[in-house]
Design a protein around this motif. Structure first.
Motif, PDB file in Angstrom:
ATOM      1  N   LEU A 191     -63.981  50.011  51.130  1.00 38.62           N
ATOM      2  CA  LEU A 191     -63.415  51.034  50.157  1.00 38.62           C
ATOM      3  C   LEU A 191     -63.153  52.370  50.785  1.00 38.62           C
ATOM      4  CD1 LEU A 191     -65.981  50.098  48.093  1.00 38.62           C
ATOM      5  CD2 LEU A 191     -63.978  50.269  46.952  1.00 38.62           C
ATOM      6  N   ASP A 192     -62.931  52.581  52.252  1.00 41.71           N
ATOM      7  CA  ASP A 192     -62.770  53.793  52.953  1.00 41.71           C
ATOM      8  C   ASP A 192     -61.410  54.254  52.720  1.00 41.71           C
ATOM      9  OD1 ASP A 192     -62.118  51.319  54.531  1.00 41.71           O
ATOM     10  OD2 ASP A 192     -61.364  52.718  55.625  1.00 41.71           O
ATOM     11  N   LYS A 193     -60.343  53.677  51.883  1.00 45.07           N
ATOM     12  CA  LYS A 193     -58.866  54.021  51.883  1.00 45.07           C
ATOM     13  C   LYS A 193     -58.911  54.472  50.240  1.00 45.07           C
ATOM     14  CE  LYS A 193     -56.759  51.857  55.839  1.00 45.07           C
ATOM     15  NZ  LYS A 193     -55.792  51.011  56.149  1.00 45.07           N
ATOM     16  N   THR A 194     -59.741  54.315  49.580  1.00 41.09           N
ATOM     17  CA  THR A 194     -59.673  54.744  48.112  1.00 41.09           C
ATOM     18  C   THR A 194     -59.608  56.190  47.915  1.00 41.09           C
ATOM     19  OG1 THR A 194     -62.005  54.591  48.007  1.00 41.09           O
ATOM     20  CG2 THR A 194     -60.968  52.608  47.319  1.00 41.09           C
ATOM     21  N   ASN A 195     -58.821  56.546  46.792  1.00 46.05           N
ATOM     22  CA  ASN A 195     -58.642  58.086  46.398  1.00 46.05           C
ATOM     23  C   ASN A 195     -58.512  57.936  44.803  1.00 46.05           C
ATOM     24  OD1 ASN A 195     -55.958  56.954  45.743  1.00 46.05           O
ATOM     25  ND2 ASN A 195     -55.277  57.509  48.037  1.00 46.05           N
ATOM     26  N   TRP A 196     -58.154  59.043  44.366  1.00 46.23           N
ATOM     27  CA  TRP A 196     -58.139  59.266  42.863  1.00 46.23           C
ATOM     28  C   TRP A 196     -56.778  58.485  42.350  1.00 46.23           C
ATOM     29  CZ3 TRP A 196     -61.865  60.383  40.113  1.00 46.23           C
ATOM     30  CH2 TRP A 196     -62.839  61.293  40.528  1.00 46.23           C
ATOM     31  N   SER A 197     -55.954  57.919  42.833  1.00 42.82           N
ATOM     32  CA  SER A 197     -54.840  57.092  42.561  1.00 42.82           C
ATOM     33  C   SER A 197     -55.449  55.805  42.454  1.00 42.82           C
ATOM     34  CB  SER A 197     -53.773  57.072  43.639  1.00 42.82           C
ATOM     35  OG  SER A 197     -52.723  56.228  43.163  1.00 42.82           O
ATOM     36  N   SER A 198     -56.273  55.263  43.339  1.00 43.29           N
ATOM     37  CA  SER A 198     -56.977  53.941  43.325  1.00 43.29           C
ATOM     38  C   SER A 198     -57.667  53.894  42.289  1.00 43.29           C
ATOM     39  CB  SER A 198     -57.860  53.900  44.682  1.00 43.29           C
ATOM     40  OG  SER A 198     -57.033  53.847  45.685  1.00 43.29           O
ATOM     41  N   VAL A 199     -58.562  55.044  41.931  1.00 46.88           N
ATOM     42  CA  VAL A 199     -59.141  54.991  40.489  1.00 46.88           C
ATOM     43  C   VAL A 199     -58.309  54.910  39.158  1.00 46.88           C
ATOM     44  CG1 VAL A 199     -60.839  56.223  39.132  1.00 46.88           C
ATOM     45  CG2 VAL A 199     -61.291  56.404  41.658  1.00 46.88           C
ATOM     46  N   GLN A 200     -57.284  55.710  39.338  1.00 48.32           N
ATOM     47  CA  GLN A 200     -56.326  55.646  38.167  1.00 48.32           C
ATOM     48  C   GLN A 200     -55.946  54.084  37.851  1.00 48.32           C
ATOM     49  OE1 GLN A 200     -52.637  58.098  38.709  1.00 48.32           O
ATOM     50  NE2 GLN A 200     -52.814  58.287  36.385  1.00 48.32           N
ATOM     51  N   MET A 201     -55.408  53.590  38.998  1.00 49.05           N
ATOM     52  CA  MET A 201     -54.926  52.220  38.970  1.00 49.05           C
ATOM     53  C   MET A 201     -56.080  51.120  38.279  1.00 49.05           C
ATOM     54  SD  MET A 201     -51.439  51.698  40.873  1.00 49.05           S
ATOM     55  CE  MET A 201     -52.229  51.479  42.565  1.00 49.05           C
ATOM     56  N   LEU A 202     -57.300  51.367  38.970  1.00 51.77           N
ATOM     57  CA  LEU A 202     -58.517  50.383  38.557  1.00 51.77           C
ATOM     58  C   LEU A 202     -58.538  50.697  37.105  1.00 51.77           C
ATOM     59  CD1 LEU A 202     -60.608  50.788  41.577  1.00 51.77           C
ATOM     60  CD2 LEU A 202     -59.639  48.789  40.854  1.00 51.77           C
ATOM     61  N   VAL A 203     -58.599  52.000  36.448  1.00 47.82           N
ATOM     62  CA  VAL A 203     -58.672  52.236  35.211  1.00 47.82           C
ATOM     63  C   VAL A 203     -57.700  51.499  34.266  1.00 47.82           C
ATOM     64  CG1 VAL A 203     -59.275  53.919  33.295  1.00 47.82           C
ATOM     65  CG2 VAL A 203     -60.130  54.307  35.591  1.00 47.82           C
ATOM     66  N   ILE A 204     -56.507  51.999  34.691  1.00 48.18           N
ATOM     67  CA  ILE A 204     -55.546  51.332  33.792  1.00 48.18           C
ATOM     68  C   ILE A 204     -55.368  49.793  33.526  1.00 48.18           C
ATOM     69  CG2 ILE A 204     -52.867  51.369  33.380  1.00 48.18           C
ATOM     70  CD1 ILE A 204     -52.862  54.358  34.896  1.00 48.18           C
ATOM     71  N   PHE A 205     -55.217  49.390  34.780  1.00 46.62           N
ATOM     72  CA  PHE A 205     -55.217  47.755  34.738  1.00 46.62           C
ATOM     73  C   PHE A 205     -56.340  47.158  34.535  1.00 46.62           C
ATOM     74  CE2 PHE A 205     -51.388  49.244  37.387  1.00 46.62           C
ATOM     75  CZ  PHE A 205     -50.518  48.820  36.815  1.00 46.62           C
TER      76      PHE A 205
END
Length: 337
Positions: A191-205
């Motif tokens: 999970l060391d490369k995660t960012n807010w873009s990652s969170v956004q995609m996780l939430v949407i999909f």
């Protein structure tokens, strides 16, 4: 294993609330721990009273908070995927990592990285969906090919075979295109490369995948009793399975695109949840999400503590827990037969 508290809704609610509190506490610990120690009070201030002038607040907002949220969401999605797979197949060993779905998602990522290296994060996520959908489709096609139809054993064998094949192709392509470093992250899980873009995609999909999962929760309870029982009660098994498959590859695909192949979460959590919640999937699915979140958050925290200041892959931590659990299940189910 029959639950000892399956008839007590009050106890189920208390357990779920306890799990939620544990998630909040472990998230705070995960955010505060790192190369720079940050007090929990500072974490609270950074979340609810953000001051861009403070470096500690910036570290929390830009690095640690999205990582902790990603861990929670990935854990929830993998656990729900595992519970759906075990319910649909009536196979206690079914999970996205063991039955090839995770390998399919990684294969989709490899194809994009090899032939379209400048693809956006959205493209990587969509490639994970396609790879996971391919794996699921092949597994069910091969498992259903013989005359006596789809059985839990055949489904497991097909999953292992397809997963091994896709993993081998992924390794060959990574060597040919010199993408060992990139694919090393996806295969190890982290999970060391995660960012807010990652969170956004996780939430949407993930929200779409969970919507499908919750929509069939009641039907899954009946389906898990067996094909004949569900047909006798008027359930359309084909529709339920299609919706379940879509939920699985969406939840698994977006998880792998963000965190790589974190294994065994979808195997361990559903068994624990069924023991505590009983056989009703209206309880199993949300409870699996909570316990899956807690497992991955704690695993990520341990991965940073076990060999500090270096990070151990989160997938290695979950495997240390999952492999003995898998062997225990395989042995216990084999003895019952």
């Amino acid at each position: 294993m029959r639950s000892v508290i399956q008839y007590s809704s009050t106890l189920k609610i208390i357990i779920n609330l306890a799990a939620l509190c544990a998630i909040i506490l472990s998230t705070g610990l995960a955010i505060s721990y790192g190369s720079t120690e940050i007090e929990l009070g500072t974490v609270w201030e950074a979340v609810f009273q953000f001051d861009p002038e403070l470096s500690s607040h910036q570290i929390i907002q830009e690095l640690r908070l999205p990582r902790a949220l990603s861990a929670a969401l990935v854990g929830a999605f993998l656990a729900v995927s595992g519970s759906i797979m075990q319910g649909m197949t009536r196979n206690p060993l079914a999970s996205p990592s063991i039955m090839g779905v995770t390998d399919g998602a990684a294969f989709g990522l490899m194809m994009i990285l090899a032939f379209f290296p400048s693809t956006s994060n959205l493209g990587l996520t969509l490639s994970s969906f396609i790879g996971a959908a391919l794996a699921v489709s092949l597994i069910f096609m091969i498992g259903s090919s013989s005359g006596n139809g789809l059985t839990p054993v055949k489904l497991a064998l097909a999953g292992v075979a397809i997963g091994t094949l896709l993993r081998s192709i992924t390794s060959i392509l990574s060597l040919h295109f010199q993408l060992e470093k990139e694919m090393g992250f996806w295969l190890a899980g982290g999970l060391d490369k995660t960012n807010w873009s990652s969170v956004q995609m996780l939430v949407i999909f993930g929200a779409i995948g969970l919507l499908f999962a919750f929509s069939i929760a009641k039907s899954m309870t009946v389906l898990s009793l067996g094909e004949d029982v569900s047909i006798g009660l008027g359930l359309n098994n084909a529709i339920i399975k299609i919706i379940g498959i879509v939920a699985v590859f969406m939840l698994t695909g977006v998880s792998v695109s963000v965190a790589g192949a974190i294994g065994f979460v979808g195997l361990i959590v559903p068994h624990i949840t069924r023991f505590l919640m009983g056989a009703d999937y209206r309880w199993i699915i949300p409870s699996s999400a909570l316990f899956g979140s807690l497992l991955v958050i704690l695993s990520d925290l341990v991965s940073r503590m076990i060999n500090a200041p270096f990070e151990t892959p989160v997938g290695a931590i979950t495997s240390l827990i999952g492999v003995p659990f898998f062997l225990y299940l395989a042995r216990s189910k084999g003895e019952k037969k």
